[in-house]
Design a protein around this motif. Sequence first.
Motif, PDB file in Angstrom:
ATOM      1  N   PRO A   1       0.809  -1.228   0.000  1.00  0.00           N
ATOM      2  CA  PRO A   1       0.000   0.000   0.000  1.00  0.00           C
ATOM      3  C   PRO A   1       0.836   1.270   0.000  1.00  0.00           C
ATOM      4  O   PRO A   1       0.408   2.300  -0.542  1.00  0.00           O
ATOM      5  N   PHE A   2       2.043   1.210   0.575  1.00  0.00           N
ATOM      6  CA  PHE A   2       2.887   2.404   0.550  1.00  0.00           C
ATOM      7  C   PHE A   2       3.261   2.776  -0.871  1.00  0.00           C
ATOM      8  O   PHE A   2       3.154   3.959  -1.272  1.00  0.00           O
ATOM      9  N   PHE A   3       3.693   1.811  -1.659  1.00  0.00           N
ATOM     10  CA  PHE A   3       4.095   2.112  -3.034  1.00  0.00           C
ATOM     11  C   PHE A   3       2.906   2.524  -3.894  1.00  0.00           C
ATOM     12  O   PHE A   3       3.022   3.409  -4.748  1.00  0.00           O
ATOM     13  N   LEU A   4       1.751   1.908  -3.670  1.00  0.00           N
ATOM     14  CA  LEU A   4       0.556   2.320  -4.414  1.00  0.00           C
ATOM     15  C   LEU A   4       0.173   3.757  -4.057  1.00  0.00           C
ATOM     16  O   LEU A   4      -0.188   4.554  -4.932  1.00  0.00           O
ATOM     17  N   GLY A   5       0.241   4.085  -2.783  1.00  0.00           N
ATOM     18  CA  GLY A   5      -0.048   5.454  -2.367  1.00  0.00           C
ATOM     19  C   GLY A   5       0.977   6.442  -2.897  1.00  0.00           C
ATOM     20  O   GLY A   5       0.626   7.582  -3.261  1.00  0.00           O
ATOM     21  N   ALA A   6       2.243   6.025  -2.971  1.00  0.00           N
ATOM     22  CA  ALA A   6       3.282   6.913  -3.508  1.00  0.00           C
ATOM     23  C   ALA A   6       3.024   7.227  -4.974  1.00  0.00           C
ATOM     24  O   ALA A   6       3.274   8.354  -5.433  1.00  0.00           O
ATOM     25  N   VAL A   7       2.519   6.254  -5.724  1.00  0.00           N
ATOM     26  CA  VAL A   7       2.184   6.489  -7.133  1.00  0.00           C
ATOM     27  C   VAL A   7       1.070   7.525  -7.243  1.00  0.00           C
ATOM     28  O   VAL A   7       1.138   8.453  -8.067  1.00  0.00           O
ATOM     29  N   ILE A   8       0.036   7.391  -6.422  1.00  0.00           N
ATOM     30  CA  ILE A   8      -1.069   8.351  -6.445  1.00  0.00           C
ATOM     31  C   ILE A   8      -0.572   9.752  -6.073  1.00  0.00           C
ATOM     32  O   ILE A   8      -0.958  10.760  -6.685  1.00  0.00           O
ATOM     33  N   GLY A   9       0.292   9.828  -5.070  1.00  0.00           N
ATOM     34  CA  GLY A   9       0.847  11.127  -4.689  1.00  0.00           C
ATOM     35  C   GLY A   9       1.656  11.750  -5.808  1.00  0.00           C
ATOM     36  O   GLY A   9       1.583  12.962  -6.043  1.00  0.00           O
ATOM     37  N   GLY A  10       2.423  10.932  -6.518  1.00  0.00           N
ATOM     38  CA  GLY A  10       3.199  11.447  -7.644  1.00  0.00           C
ATOM     39  C   GLY A  10       2.319  11.976  -8.755  1.00  0.00           C
ATOM     40  O   GLY A  10       2.624  13.003  -9.376  1.00  0.00           O
TER      41      GLY A  10
END
Length: 355
Positions: free
Chosen positions: A129-138
């Motif tokens: 979930p951290f990496f998925l959230g980082a993609v959305i933030g980017g």
Amino acid sequence: MIQDVVAWVLLAAVAAYACAGGTDYGAGFWDLFAGGSERGKRPRWLIDHAMEPVWETNNVWLIFVLVIMWTGFPVLFQTIFTAMWLPLALAAVGLVLRGAGFALRKPMTRLSRRRIYGAAFAVSSLLTPFFLGAVIGGLATGRVAPGTKASADAWSNGTSVLAGLLTVAATAFLGAVFLTADARRFDAPDLVRYFRLRAWCSLGIVAVLAVVGLAVTHHDARYVYDGLTSGIGLALVLVAVVSAVATAGLLYRTATGWARITAVGSVALVVFAWGVAQRPYLIPTSLTVDQAAGASTTLRWLLLVTVIAMVLVGPPLVLLYRLDTGGALQPLAENDLRRTAVNRDPGSAGSAPPS
């Protein structure tokens, strides 16, 4: 227009995955921080029993997201998977390791191997979930646009890191709320108190990260910030806050069934607020819905197939969730199997003698 309808369907699928998949990630998060083999025995027992019947079905929503994205908005799909292939690849690896760890740790008889598989499951539940959230933030920052090459800056900036942490905290909140309800269903008051406290703590962390996130996005993702602090986006955020506070109160009153609904509602509303905040863009401020959409004929067929799929898949999923929350899907224990064997007719075909 047809592309706008498909875009809303895509957003709804993202919200469904954030809530359903997020609950499972949250359970894995608490598995990771449950403590040693003795201290964490009972929390992990509840996590195993709560996740077993339905946890794999939650990835259906991820499949919906991917299919709608690459079929309905191929430019969006190409842009994201080109510019952010690394965090998405790490998230995919986490999904595989998470499933393998959860499936293989229980049959293992050696404690060392159970710990290895359990660690793979728990750590992947945090990193994915951290990496998925980082993609959305980017995406929200606008650092990614059609033609952008892969770079660490696209997903390792301040907004991406905060979005990743907020995603992890939200999954921990959902997982703790659902596990509190399951603990009550299993008549385990000690685990009710255990996970209720963690639900409150994770909700507090979500609130802190949300406030910090607003300050960061004010400078780093101004278009999304403006959408979240005005109009419909702000209204959805406020309703989400009310739902989250209601969840905390319902947990205190042990109304865990309603707490599940309000917890899911708070997360889903935040996802919809994010989608509303960046309209008409899929990637602020470089790619609109119209620019990313595929051919109109393709979109019509995609929408038709999606409706048919939801008619076929939706009711069974609802029934599965209701059976699970009602306690009708509990696995048979050894005593149940022995009782079944004793009650069988020894003369019937294929029957086994009683043990």
